[in-house]
Every structure is written in structure tokens, then in C-alpha cells.
Enzyme design. Sequence first.
Site, PDB file in Angstrom:
ATOM      1  N   GLU A   8       0.722  -1.164  -0.161  1.00  0.00           N
ATOM      2  CA  GLU A   8      -0.077   0.091  -0.012  1.00  0.00           C
ATOM      3  C   GLU A   8       1.023   1.314  -0.038  1.00  0.00           C
ATOM      4  O   GLU A   8       1.298   1.939   0.944  1.00  0.00           O
ATOM      5  CB  GLU A   8      -1.022   0.048   1.179  1.00  0.00           C
ATOM      6  N   HIS A  10       1.360   4.808  -2.121  1.00  0.00           N
ATOM      7  CA  HIS A  10       0.768   5.620  -3.153  1.00  0.00           C
ATOM      8  C   HIS A  10       1.469   6.581  -3.927  1.00  0.00           C
ATOM      9  O   HIS A  10       2.539   6.733  -3.341  1.00  0.00           O
ATOM     10  CB  HIS A  10      -0.294   6.402  -2.474  1.00  0.00           C
ATOM     11  N   HIS A 166      -9.482  -0.014  -0.936  1.00  0.00           N
ATOM     12  CA  HIS A 166      -8.842   1.128  -0.161  1.00  0.00           C
ATOM     13  C   HIS A 166      -9.579   2.119   0.133  1.00  0.00           C
ATOM     14  O   HIS A 166     -10.764   2.304  -0.594  1.00  0.00           O
ATOM     15  CB  HIS A 166      -7.532   1.663  -1.071  1.00  0.00           C
ATOM     16  N   ASP A 292       1.793   2.396   3.868  1.00  0.00           N
ATOM     17  CA  ASP A 292       0.826   3.401   3.455  1.00  0.00           C
ATOM     18  C   ASP A 292       1.341   4.666   3.349  1.00  0.00           C
ATOM     19  O   ASP A 292       1.157   5.856   3.640  1.00  0.00           O
ATOM     20  CB  ASP A 292      -0.208   3.583   4.811  1.00  0.00           C
TER      21      ASP A 292
END
Length: 337
Positions: A8, A10, A166, A292
Site C-alpha cells: 500500500e 501511493h 482502499h 501506507d
Amino acid sequence: MRGKITLEDHWDHPDNGEQAHKWAGLFAVDPEKNVREIMDLDHIRTSYMDEYGVGYTILSYTSPGVQSITDPGEALKFAQKVNDYVYEKIKDKSDRYGSFAALPMHDPKTAAEELTRCVREYGFKGALVNDYQVGEDGETLIFYDQPEWDVFWETCSELGVPFYMHPREPYGIIYDKLWKQRKWLVGPPLSFAQGVSLHVLGMVTNGVFDRFPKLQVIMGHLGEHVPVDIWRINHWLEDVKKPCGLHKTMKKTIREYFRDNIWVTTSGNFSTPTMNLVINEIGADRIMFSTDYPFESFKDACTWFDAAELPEQTREAIGRGNAKKLFKLDQYKDCDA
Ligand code: GRE
Ligand code: ZN
């Protein structure tokens, strides 16, 4: 631990700078740094990976992304643009980077086609979608737990790729009625977890996994509050005598769907007691490390996980072994970067 895998992480497209600044203003301690990091698909990211022992990253386009584009044609064009862009950026670094497809979720067939293109032509590892899609009228919220989405789930199953659910921010009337007066609970403190939990439990209770038993869905943030509540969810849904007992539509218990169809990552939730709870409730073989980044610090994610008290075999499984199995990363050579 060296050679971790993270799922995860981004990124954002250079054309989306204005929105990236707006979003960073809402969520980042240092917005400039957040934008710099999210736009980078190169040295900043790779040097974090090298420094903190991540061998392989599966990238995802940032939230809310395509899910906020109301026009279906524009949503498809934008998804294709970001998928093409990230592919070009990583194609020569496939030993370190993979990608999830960003998808327009107005229409199941179009979504399935774009996913198929990304998997077949680009070797993408699955899809990451930011909760519900806002519809063409700017009001409808499209959830994928309805029967018309079966063609999409069938495609995921046939391609053998996972779907990462998500979070996105609450939108429209939902925002106005529930969150406007308590804005600080929007995002990681509460709304993200509520949104994803509702959507995934919607899929479970509407029979998606009964119709597609091979389908694999990933939830971040150590399961978005579901594992901590799983006894109670199970208790009410399994009890056929209770009015909300869904015995007529569900073939298995909630726990069994978690065992067979759902995975949980550590993204943005760096708590050892919570991870231990998830190990107890869901099982270490369904948990995968994730960061994240750049909404969380890459360093915090990695140093927490590396130091967490865990049997080494469990650390190996959560740190990379489970992801290698799920994403069939056999070609990935335990990159010890
Ligand atoms: C995310 O993962 O997308 C995210 C945000 C904003 C704040 C925190 C966070 O988009 O994890
Ligand atoms: Zn995230």
C-alpha cells in the site's frame, strides 16, 4: 528484516498537482514533503526501500483518484492514463516494483476490461480501488456488492488477481449528514475504516464470495476495525434466530470468509498489540506487511515491524512470504536490498 514486500504505497500523477496539494493540506504534517514524495516514482522511494529493507513494492494510484471522477468516459481515460504512466515508469525496474491497476468503477464491464488490459499487457498484480465510485449524476454512490458486479468479480477470479479495497473520503450527502460537524474524524481516525468495513462486509453478506469462492480481497490498516469486532459481527450474523441472521444468503461464517477470501495488511497501523489480535482472530497466514507511504512514514512502518516481538517464521510470512504466495511473485528473488 531485509527483503520485505509492501502493498500500500501511493503515488500521484504530475497532472494532478493541484489536487495533491489540496489533499496533502488536509492530511499531511508537511504538505510539501508529502507532495514531493507522492509524485516520486524514482530515487526517493527506492532509497527508502534500500535503507529500510523493502525489496519489492506494489504501487497504487492515490485516493480518491478515479473514484471521484463522475463522468464515466473521463474516468476511463484518466485510469488508462495513470496505468500507462506507472507502467512506463517501472517497466525497467520490475525486480523492485509492481503495480495495482487504477479502475473506473462506473460500469462493471469497463472496469473488467481495463483490469484485464493492465494484467495481460502490463503484468499488473491486481486492482486497488478507493471504496465507492461517485456516479455520473454526482450523487449516486456505486457499491460493488450488487449482482451486476458479478462480471467484474468473475474477471478478477479468472485472472487470479487480488482486489485491494482502499478507503476514500466520505462524499456528498454522507459527508453533510454524518461528518461535516466532526471533520477531524474524516480519514484515518474513523471514516476510512467505516467505509471500507461496510463495503467489504457488504460483499460478504451479499454473497459475492459464495458466487466467486476464489476471489481474494485485501483490506489495509489491520482490517479496518473488523478483526477487533469479529466475534460480535459473527455472533449476530450467524445466529439464525436473530432477525439479521443472514443464514438464507450466506453459505459460511464470517470467520470462514476471512479465512478463505480476505487478507489484511499492516498499512498505517503500526501497533503490535493490534497485530497480535489480528493474528489471533484471523491468522498470521492472512496478514501482509505494508506501509501506507507517504501518508505514513516509511521509516516508522519498517522499524516498527522489524522490532515487533514475533516468532521469526511469522515475521517472514507477514513480511513477505504471504505476499509472495498471494501475488505469485516466484520470479521475485528475495531481493535483500
Ligand atoms: C491513504 O492511505 O490514502 C491516506 C490518505 C490520507 C491520510 C491517510 C492515509 O489518503 O492513509
Ligand atoms: Zn493508503
